[in-house]
Every structure is written in C-alpha cells, then in structure tokens.
Scaffold this active site. Structure first.
Site, mmCIF file in Angstrom:
data_model
loop_
_atom_site.group_PDB
_atom_site.id
_atom_site.type_symbol
_atom_site.label_atom_id
_atom_site.label_comp_id
_atom_site.label_asym_id
_atom_site.label_seq_id
_atom_site.Cartn_x
_atom_site.Cartn_y
_atom_site.Cartn_z
ATOM 1 N N GLY B 46 0.933 -0.909 0.112
ATOM 2 C CA GLY B 46 0.056 -0.108 -0.068
ATOM 3 C C GLY B 46 0.896 1.081 -0.110
ATOM 4 N N GLU B 47 0.522 2.400 0.417
ATOM 5 C CA GLU B 47 1.371 3.646 0.526
ATOM 6 C C GLU B 47 1.697 3.787 2.220
ATOM 7 O OE1 GLU B 47 2.723 5.428 -1.597
ATOM 8 O OE2 GLU B 47 2.043 4.045 -2.937
ATOM 9 N N SER B 48 2.972 3.669 2.465
ATOM 10 C CA SER B 48 3.579 3.714 3.662
ATOM 11 C C SER B 48 3.093 5.228 4.328
ATOM 12 C CB SER B 48 4.813 3.217 3.891
ATOM 13 O OG SER B 48 5.677 4.530 2.992
ATOM 14 N N CYS B 77 6.600 -4.925 1.368
ATOM 15 C CA CYS B 77 6.595 -3.467 0.518
ATOM 16 C C CYS B 77 6.445 -2.316 1.226
ATOM 17 C CB CYS B 77 5.691 -3.591 -0.672
ATOM 18 S SG CYS B 77 5.909 -2.406 -2.066
ATOM 19 N N ARG B 103 12.852 3.943 -0.141
ATOM 20 C CA ARG B 103 11.636 3.729 -0.717
ATOM 21 C C ARG B 103 11.615 3.898 -2.135
ATOM 22 N NH1 ARG B 103 6.971 7.841 1.140
ATOM 23 N NH2 ARG B 103 6.027 6.581 -0.218
ATOM 24 N N ILE B 137 6.654 -3.847 -6.947
ATOM 25 C CA ILE B 137 5.839 -2.738 -7.606
ATOM 26 C C ILE B 137 6.271 -1.391 -6.634
ATOM 27 C CG2 ILE B 137 3.384 -1.809 -7.788
ATOM 28 C CD1 ILE B 137 2.446 -4.819 -7.705
ATOM 29 N N ARG B 138 6.876 -0.465 -7.624
ATOM 30 C CA ARG B 138 7.341 0.539 -6.932
ATOM 31 C C ARG B 138 7.955 0.101 -5.736
ATOM 32 N NH1 ARG B 138 5.343 5.958 -7.603
ATOM 33 N NH2 ARG B 138 5.296 6.068 -5.531
ATOM 34 N N HIS B 174 5.807 -8.933 -3.172
ATOM 35 C CA HIS B 174 4.373 -9.079 -2.943
ATOM 36 C C HIS B 174 3.991 -10.447 -3.050
ATOM 37 C CE1 HIS B 174 3.324 -4.966 -2.470
ATOM 38 N NE2 HIS B 174 3.968 -4.660 -3.345
ATOM 39 N N GLU B 176 1.728 -12.040 -1.744
ATOM 40 C CA GLU B 176 0.112 -11.978 -1.744
ATOM 41 C C GLU B 176 -0.393 -11.900 -3.028
ATOM 42 O OE1 GLU B 176 2.102 -9.552 -0.830
ATOM 43 O OE2 GLU B 176 1.035 -7.538 -1.301
#
Lengths: 295, 192
Positions: B46-48, B77, B103, B137-138, B174, B176
């Site tokens: 997600g976004e930290s 991530c 990041r 992913i990013r 990831h 998942e």
C-alpha cells in the site's frame, strides 16, 4: 535470471496497492503535498479540477507535462494523469515522462468518438471510467488495469456515482447466478467480451480493482461508496474546492478506512468547514453531462 | 492460529485470501483493540505514508510496537518500510526491525518488475522446491541490515530484498499477488 517489466500482474498490482485508499485531484505541487499529508494513496495531476473544467467550457486536454513533472517531484506517492479518450499520443507522452497511471478520462474532451486507446500496447497501466458492467469489461478488454465508476465529475452530487456503482455491482451479482448457457447471450446484450463475463462471474467481482468517482464530496459520501462495495475512492473537486482541503482530505481518508464504523464517521465528519458548492445532476441538461462520453 | 492483517489501506484482502487458503483464521486490524487474541500480524502493500498517518491518528504505533515485542509481524513492500528503523525521511515508522530501507528504490511504476529469486530459507517449508517468483511494484530496497537482522534474499547484484529478525519478517516484494504460498506458510511457522 529473467526479469519482466510492464506485465499484466504489475499493472493490476499497482491498483491493488491503492485499495482502501483515496486518490485526490491536485493542480499544483502544493496541493499534492497537502494531499500526501492528508493520507492520499495517490494523486491525479491536472491543470483544472473537473468543477473548473465545467465552468470554463471549451476543449479540455492533457495537462502540460511540465506541471505533471513538478507534481511528480513534490510527492513520493504514485502520480496519475489524464489523457483524452482515444488520444493515444497524449498517452505516449504521459508514459514517456513516467507517470505511474494514466486515466483515459471522460472529464477531458474526447479525441475519438468511436474508439478508446489500445492499452495493452503500453507499459504504463491505465484506469478507465464506466457506467455499467458492459462498459467496464470493454475497457478491461482493451487493457485497462483498473476501473472507476464514472459518477458525474465536478458536481459534488453523489447520485450518479451511486447509480453507476449499483449498476456494475448489481450486474455482477446477477451473472453469479446465471447458468452457463445464458452467458453468451448476456455478453452480446451488454457488449462485453465473453471470456471476461465468465471470469467476472467466477470471481464474483471485476477482474481488476474498481474505485468510485464523480461526485464524492464528504466523508459520508466516501463511506457510502465503500459500503456499496467499491475498492476505494477518487475525489476530484470535492477536496480543493472546499473551505479547508487539508482537514476535509484527512477526514475522507479516515472515512474510507473506517467505512463500516458509524462512530468514527460521525467524529471525522465534524467541523470540516464549507463543502464544495454542489450542482444537482437531476436538473443538469444532457449536453453538460460528462458520463455519457465513452463507447 | 489467528493472523491479523493491518487494514488501514492497501492489499490486505489479497493477504487474507492467501492466509485462508493455508488454513489460518484471519482478522482485519484498523484499531488497537483489533490486535487482541492474534498470534501474528501482516502489514500489507500500500502506501506507507497513508499507513503512518492513520496509525498515528488511531494510536496504532505504540500498540503495534508492543505487539511486535513478542508476536510475529511480516511487512510486504510498504509494510517492510513501516517495520524499518530508518528510511532517510521523516515519516512515522514502527522501528521494530534493524533495517534501513530506501523507498521507491527502483524508480516509478514503469520500472516495476517480476523476477525469480533464490530464497534458501523457503527450503525449510518446501524442501527441494525451485526458485521463488517475486513481484516488485514501485518497490523499496533494504539498504542494510544490522544487529540481529539477517538477509533472507538478495538480487544477483547483491541488493537486499528480504530480511528476518527473529519473529519479524520484511520483503520488498508481494507474495500475496502470486499463488505460491511458501512465504505465507513460512510466516505461519514464525507465528506459531
């Protein structure tokens, strides 16, 4: 070791990381920082928010790449940008400057009134709007890795967002109970690729992430869309056309996380200042409605 | 075995699907009281920055730090960023693992990639099994590990993408998002 980039898993995957979050429209690097501080999971960089595009009239195009690059420099979260429906060169430009997601958007003036972009050709993922399941699956068939229901952008009236979310989610519930022999005729009826109809019925959801958009202006609006069953929320004019964008933005982020907790929703809805000035869609002439753009 | 998944934002539902698949009970965690009765916790992708904002607002920083003293936590991530001690920027972190994380270390979305990794620790779960297909992913990079933290996996050029410190686990990719459940089974073992 073989390394692959721009795969379907990668494109779909970034949208999966945005789930449960709020994507906010921003028009300056300062807005972008306010959005990030409020807890946005991504921002949509554009020159004018939809309410202003509506007010200004004329042709709405892709934003200046220079502005988008400034916004990309200002924040660490993903940055999305809009191109016109069917304008694959605007999309090539957005991919070249490295935006994280492209929104092929009905909010801009369409460049092609018959065809959308063939999105599988790009490494960068696309999100597209829809009003019903057929439109959603056509866009996914063309390569959209994320879907948003259209709503009616720039109005602050949530009624169309609700209509479109109910349409998509209701049609998915319907095909889950549909016998196999009826699916081909149904695919024909809604103008959707057959394989994607079958896959959606099997999954019980769209095969990609599905956000709500177009008219969300309050924490309660955002939580309403989440309870209806979408994966997250885009907020366009609703934040930066309101009296206190930082506070309202943070409240909407909390409302999306705690969408099922009325006590938290009551707390975050308090003292937010003026919401954006709304415009009722039911009295709006057909020609001013953006959601009908898309084929 | 009951595993919570931090559900502030991100792909928590994908982790829950994988956990159920291997027979674990699951719970979504949005408030400190949701941690009661859990044997372990996953912090998803997600976004930290979003996690940090919401965790501070609802008293989860202290609650998760206390939970991590005795219970297993795995961050994927953004979750790995959140578990780390230092990311060279000012944003709320749990600081539970002795790792430094960078990041968006590989660039933007167009630089996101999939690749096969050699992860010796997974042999404990599935002896003789092949390489692990990882989705980045990013993605963040684990710049360095110190103290009790050790490297679980690195790219061929030596850059660290998975680390473990006792019952704490961090991966920049990831698990998942793939059907391969070896990492989730590895975590379940840490939590038991």
């Amino acid at each position: 070791m073989e390394t692959q980039v721009g795969t379907w898993t990668e494109k779909k995957g970034l949208a999966q990381m945005l789930k449960g979050g709020v994507i906010m429209d921003v028009v300056t690097p300062d807005h972008a920082k306010i959005a990030e501080d409020a807890g946005a999971c991504a921002v949509m960089a554009l020159e004018r928010v939809p309410a202003d595009i509506r007010a200004d009239g004329g042709v709405a195009r892709m934003s200046d790449p220079g502005l988008i690059l400034q916004i990309m420099d200002a924040v660490t979260i993903p940055v999305m940008a809009k191109c016109r429906i069917g304008h694959f060169v605007e999309a090539q430009i957005l991919e070249a400057i490295g935006v994280d997601y492209i929104d092929e958007s009905e909010v801009l003036t369409p460049a092609d009134e018959q065809h959308h972009i063939y999105k599988h050709d790009f490494k960068v993922p696309f999100v597209c709007g829809c009003r019903n399941l057929g439109e959603a699956l056509r866009r996914i068939g063309e390569g959209a890795a994320m879907i948003r229901t259209k709503g009616e952008a720039g109005t602050g009236d949530v009624v169309e967002a609700v209509r479109h979310a109910r349409a998509v989610l209701g049609e998915i519930r319907r095909i889950q109970n549909m016998p196999a022999e009826e699916m081909m005729a149904y695919a024909k009826e809604i103008g959707a690729p057959y394989d994607l109809v079958v896959e959606t019925a099997r999954l019980g959801r769209l095969p990609v992430v599905n956000f709500a958009a177009g008219g969300v202006a309050t924490p309660a609006d955002a939580a309403l869309m989440m309870q209806l069953g979408v994966d997250g929320v885009f907020v366009g004019s609703g934040i930066f056309k309101s009296g206190d964008p930082a506070k309202r933005g943070a409240a909407i982020v909390k409302a999306v996380t705690h969408f099922n907790d009325p006590y938290i929703l009551a707390e975050v809805s308090r003292n937010l200042g003026e919401p954006m000035v709304g415009r009722s869609v039911s009295t709006m002439p057909e020609v001013e409605r953006l959601a009908g753009r898309g084929w | 075995m009951k595993i919570g998944v931090l559900a502030l934002q991100g792909d928590f539902a994908e982790h829950i699907i994988r956990l159920k698949h291997i027979g674990a009970e699951t719970a979504e965690v949005r408030l400190p009281r949701h941690l009661d009765g859990l044997d372990g916790l996953i912090i998803p992708g997600g976004e930290s920055t979003t996690f940090g904002k919401l965790a501070v607002a609802y008293g989860l920083i202290e609650a998760l730090q206390a939970f991590g003293q005795s219970k297993a936590i795995w961050g994927t991530c953004a979750g790995a960023i959140f578990l780390s001690r230092d990311i060279h920027r000012n944003q709320p972190l749990l600081g539970l693992m002795d790792i430094v994380v960078e990041r968006n270390a590989f660039g933007r979305q167009v630089d996101s990639f999939e690749t096969d990794l050699d992860i010796p620790a997974l042999q404990e779960i599935a002896p003789g099994s092949g390489p692990y297909h990882a989705v980045f992913i990013r993605a963040p990079l684990i710049e360095s590990v110190s103290g009790d933290a050790r490297v679980l996996s690195a790219l061929p050029d030596g850059r660290i993408v998975a680390a473990q410190q006792g019952h704490l686990l961090a991966t920049s990719f990831h698990p998942e998002l793939t059907e391969d459940d070896r990492f989730h089974r590895y975590f379940l073992k840490l939590a038991s």
